[in-house]
Design a protein around this motif. Structure first.
Motif, PDB file in Angstrom:
ATOM      1  N   GLU A  47       0.861   9.140   5.616  1.00 51.49           N
ATOM      2  CA  GLU A  47       1.174   8.082   6.578  1.00 51.49           C
ATOM      3  C   GLU A  47       1.005   8.569   8.023  1.00 51.49           C
ATOM      4  O   GLU A  47       0.621   7.785   8.903  1.00 51.49           O
ATOM      5  N   GLN A  48       1.285   9.839   8.261  1.00 55.82           N
ATOM      6  CA  GLN A  48       1.074  10.360   9.611  1.00 55.82           C
ATOM      7  C   GLN A  48      -0.403  10.281   9.995  1.00 55.82           C
ATOM      8  O   GLN A  48      -0.750   9.942  11.136  1.00 55.82           O
ATOM      9  N   ARG A  49      -1.289  10.586   9.056  1.00 55.41           N
ATOM     10  CA  ARG A  49      -2.723  10.499   9.330  1.00 55.41           C
ATOM     11  C   ARG A  49      -3.152   9.055   9.576  1.00 55.41           C
ATOM     12  O   ARG A  49      -3.993   8.787  10.437  1.00 55.41           O
ATOM     13  N   LEU A  50      -2.556   8.135   8.833  1.00 59.40           N
ATOM     14  CA  LEU A  50      -2.874   6.727   9.048  1.00 59.40           C
ATOM     15  C   LEU A  50      -2.378   6.257  10.413  1.00 59.40           C
ATOM     16  O   LEU A  50      -3.057   5.483  11.097  1.00 59.40           O
ATOM     17  N   ARG A  51      -1.199   6.707  10.803  1.00 62.26           N
ATOM     18  CA  ARG A  51      -0.677   6.327  12.122  1.00 62.26           C
ATOM     19  C   ARG A  51      -1.606   6.834  13.226  1.00 62.26           C
ATOM     20  O   ARG A  51      -1.906   6.110  14.185  1.00 62.26           O
ATOM     21  N   GLN A  52      -2.052   8.062  13.102  1.00 66.20           N
ATOM     22  CA  GLN A  52      -2.983   8.615  14.086  1.00 66.20           C
ATOM     23  C   GLN A  52      -4.290   7.818  14.102  1.00 66.20           C
ATOM     24  O   GLN A  52      -4.860   7.550  15.168  1.00 66.20           O
ATOM     25  N   ALA A  53      -4.752   7.411  12.917  1.00 67.90           N
ATOM     26  CA  ALA A  53      -6.007   6.662  12.825  1.00 67.90           C
ATOM     27  C   ALA A  53      -5.898   5.286  13.463  1.00 67.90           C
ATOM     28  O   ALA A  53      -6.896   4.729  13.939  1.00 67.90           O
ATOM     29  N   SER A  54      -4.678   4.734  13.496  1.00 67.50           N
ATOM     30  CA  SER A  54      -4.506   3.383  14.040  1.00 67.50           C
ATOM     31  C   SER A  54      -4.785   3.322  15.539  1.00 67.50           C
ATOM     32  O   SER A  54      -4.911   2.228  16.102  1.00 67.50           O
ATOM     33  N   SER A  55      -4.897   4.464  16.166  1.00 68.66           N
ATOM     34  CA  SER A  55      -5.253   4.490  17.588  1.00 68.66           C
ATOM     35  C   SER A  55      -6.736   4.782  17.794  1.00 68.66           C
ATOM     36  O   SER A  55      -7.175   4.944  18.930  1.00 68.66           O
ATOM     37  N   ARG A  56      -7.485   4.816  16.666  1.00 73.89           N
ATOM     38  CA  ARG A  56      -8.903   5.177  16.765  1.00 73.89           C
ATOM     39  C   ARG A  56      -9.823   4.083  16.224  1.00 73.89           C
ATOM     40  O   ARG A  56     -10.866   4.375  15.661  1.00 73.89           O
ATOM     41  N   GLY A  57      -9.413   2.834  16.343  1.00 75.99           N
ATOM     42  CA  GLY A  57     -10.326   1.758  15.998  1.00 75.99           C
ATOM     43  C   GLY A  57     -10.063   1.042  14.697  1.00 75.99           C
ATOM     44  O   GLY A  57     -10.815   0.124  14.329  1.00 75.99           O
ATOM     45  N   CYS A  58      -9.037   1.439  13.952  1.00 80.27           N
ATOM     46  CA  CYS A  58      -8.693   0.680  12.745  1.00 80.27           C
ATOM     47  C   CYS A  58      -7.208   0.351  12.793  1.00 80.27           C
ATOM     48  O   CYS A  58      -6.430   1.001  13.481  1.00 80.27           O
ATOM     49  N   LYS A  59      -6.814  -0.688  12.067  1.00 75.09           N
ATOM     50  CA  LYS A  59      -5.411  -1.048  11.958  1.00 75.09           C
ATOM     51  C   LYS A  59      -4.909  -0.627  10.583  1.00 75.09           C
ATOM     52  O   LYS A  59      -5.694  -0.420   9.649  1.00 75.09           O
ATOM     53  N   VAL A  60      -3.605  -0.517  10.456  1.00 70.27           N
ATOM     54  CA  VAL A  60      -2.994  -0.069   9.205  1.00 70.27           C
ATOM     55  C   VAL A  60      -1.816  -0.970   8.865  1.00 70.27           C
ATOM     56  O   VAL A  60      -0.990  -1.286   9.731  1.00 70.27           O
ATOM     57  N   ILE A  61      -1.749  -1.385   7.603  1.00 66.60           N
ATOM     58  CA  ILE A  61      -0.600  -2.121   7.069  1.00 66.60           C
ATOM     59  C   ILE A  61      -0.057  -1.320   5.888  1.00 66.60           C
ATOM     60  O   ILE A  61      -0.783  -1.050   4.932  1.00 66.60           O
ATOM     61  N   VAL A  62       1.206  -0.933   5.959  1.00 64.60           N
ATOM     62  CA  VAL A  62       1.864  -0.211   4.871  1.00 64.60           C
ATOM     63  C   VAL A  62       2.960  -1.100   4.300  1.00 64.60           C
ATOM     64  O   VAL A  62       3.814  -1.600   5.050  1.00 64.60           O
ATOM     65  N   VAL A  63       2.935  -1.306   2.996  1.00 68.39           N
ATOM     66  CA  VAL A  63       3.971  -2.091   2.325  1.00 68.39           C
ATOM     67  C   VAL A  63       4.667  -1.179   1.319  1.00 68.39           C
ATOM     68  O   VAL A  63       4.057  -0.735   0.340  1.00 68.39           O
ATOM     69  N   ARG A  64       5.941  -0.887   1.575  1.00 67.77           N
ATOM     70  CA  ARG A  64       6.713  -0.047   0.663  1.00 67.77           C
ATOM     71  C   ARG A  64       7.577  -0.937  -0.227  1.00 67.77           C
ATOM     72  O   ARG A  64       8.157  -1.919   0.233  1.00 67.77           O
ATOM     73  N   ALA A  65       7.658  -0.553  -1.485  1.00 71.91           N
ATOM     74  CA  ALA A  65       8.404  -1.354  -2.453  1.00 71.91           C
ATOM     75  C   ALA A  65       9.078  -0.427  -3.454  1.00 71.91           C
ATOM     76  O   ALA A  65       8.804   0.779  -3.498  1.00 71.91           O
ATOM     77  N   GLY A  66       9.951  -1.008  -4.283  1.00 73.20           N
ATOM     78  CA  GLY A  66      10.617  -0.236  -5.317  1.00 73.20           C
ATOM     79  C   GLY A  66       9.697   0.029  -6.497  1.00 73.20           C
ATOM     80  O   GLY A  66       8.480  -0.153  -6.418  1.00 73.20           O
ATOM     81  N   ASP A  67      10.278   0.453  -7.610  1.00 69.06           N
ATOM     82  CA  ASP A  67       9.486   0.760  -8.799  1.00 69.06           C
ATOM     83  C   ASP A  67       8.739  -0.481  -9.282  1.00 69.06           C
ATOM     84  O   ASP A  67       9.327  -1.551  -9.472  1.00 69.06           O
ATOM     85  N   PHE A  68       7.438  -0.322  -9.508  1.00 61.07           N
ATOM     86  CA  PHE A  68       6.602  -1.438  -9.937  1.00 61.07           C
ATOM     87  C   PHE A  68       6.849  -1.808 -11.392  1.00 61.07           C
ATOM     88  O   PHE A  68       7.135  -0.960 -12.231  1.00 61.07           O
ATOM     89  N   PHE A  69       6.690  -3.093 -11.684  1.00 58.91           N
ATOM     90  CA  PHE A  69       6.547  -3.569 -13.060  1.00 58.91           C
ATOM     91  C   PHE A  69       5.684  -4.822 -13.021  1.00 58.91           C
ATOM     92  O   PHE A  69       5.589  -5.497 -11.998  1.00 58.91           O
TER      93      PHE A  69
END
Length: 333
Positions: free
Chosen positions: A141-163
């Motif tokens: 996520e740190q790398r994605l945050r850094q990338a968000s200042s270099r021409g791309c946007k980032v959406i992170v969706v955190r959730a509980g255990d999948f089913f």
């Protein structure tokens, strides 16, 4: 760049496949990479499939041509080689997204957090993970945050255990019940009375789709938590499974404690079990996610009623005969 073309990495997995299908159904042109696919793009299930590897930057760059969205839902299979594969794969996604000016969508996890952030997790809670996988997810996520200042946007969706009906590797399908078999017993991994967070895969995918459709209104690095289904005492998911099974005409399944002792014995020899054991701390204390930011962005959180979600999951896993199949069998008889 096309505003409605998306590349999905990990489209053969649980969350990646669900996001790909929902994008397709919403009118998006969807591309997917598959290591065993054909060299040329092949149309299957309304999506373009091509041979490629998320570890090969040239493959990702080529597949991302003209895409406005890249869904990064790829993980090493069976929890193996995380330290070697996870960060190089996201670096390839970042390179492709920056080249295209695309938005990256990441299915996040609670692995990033440790006891210092419990009991309620918010998007800005301190990330001090206890595990190796958690530390890697923080770096990702740190790398994605850094990338968000270099021409791309980032959406992170955190959730509980999948089913869900096409779950992939998760606790519901590998810990609570046995896929492909009638439900005769249900295992309870958590300590008695300890709550647990669950998320229904189609709801998570729907949330991602709706955020993608609003991506121009979001900040460059936007993170959201889903409330999902909160199991307040660690038994409500098992009780929902029981209700569904009994309503469908089968005997009431038994409930028992998950055999952690057996996992401990086998963990030194089986990578997947070793990794599951490492995450046991999430079953020893209640960890709940605050979805206020998501509700502010969407107006509400996509949410399927628990029994309906559980029934779809069990049918998809081959633990129940589908309603259509049951009706056909009745007519045939």
């Amino acid at each position: 760049m096309s505003d409605n073309t998306a590349l999905v990495l990990g489209a053969t997995g649980g969350i990646g496949g669900e996001v790909a299908r929902q994008l397709r159904d919403a009118g998006w042109k969807v591309r997917a990479l598959h290591r065993g696919g054909t060299q040329a793009l092949a149309l299957r299930d309304g999506m373009e499939w091509g041979r490629g590897d998320a570890m090969v930057r040239a493959d990702v760059m080529a597949a991302a041509q003209g895409c406005s969205v890249i869904v990064h839902a790829v993980n090493p299979p069976g929890y193996r080689r995380w330290a070697e594969l996870v960060l190089p794969m996201v670096d390839n996604t970042i390179a492709a997204a920056c080249a295209q000016g695309a938005t990256i969508v990441l299915p996040g996890t609670v692995y990033n957090y440790g006891p210092s952030a419990f009991l309620t997790l918010r998007e800005d809670s301190v990330q001090e993970p206890l595990t190796r996988k958690g530390a890697i997810r923080v770096q990702l996520e740190q790398r994605l945050r850094q990338a968000s200042s270099r021409g791309c946007k980032v959406i992170v969706v955190r959730a509980g255990d999948f089913f869900g009906p096409r779950p992939g590797n998760n606790w519901f399908s590998q810990g609570l019940v046995k896929p492909g078999q009638p439900v005769k017993s249900i295992s309870l991994p958590g300590a008695p009375g300890v709550g647990h967070q669950w998320s229904y895969l189609p709801d998570v995918a729907r949330t991602m789709l709706e955020l993608v459709q609003r991506r121009d209104t979001l900040e460059p690095f936007a993170t959201f938590h889903m409330a999902g289904h909160w199991d307040a005492d660690g038994r409500q998911m098992a009780e929902a499974i029981t209700r569904v099974v009994v309503r469908r005409g089968s005997a009431k399944p038994s409930m028992g404690a998950f055999p952690w002792w057996l996992i401990a014995l086998a963990a030194p020899f089986v990578t997947t079990l070793r990794e599951l054991r490492e995450m046991r701390y999430l079953w020893k204390t209640p960890v709940r996610m605050d979805n206020a930011r998501l509700v502010a962005a969407l107006g509400r959180e996509p949410h399927t009623p628990l029994d309906e979600a559980v029934e779809a999951a069990l049918v998809g896993m081959g633990c129940l005969v589908s309603a259509t199949s049951s009706a056909a069998a009745t007519v045939a008889s």
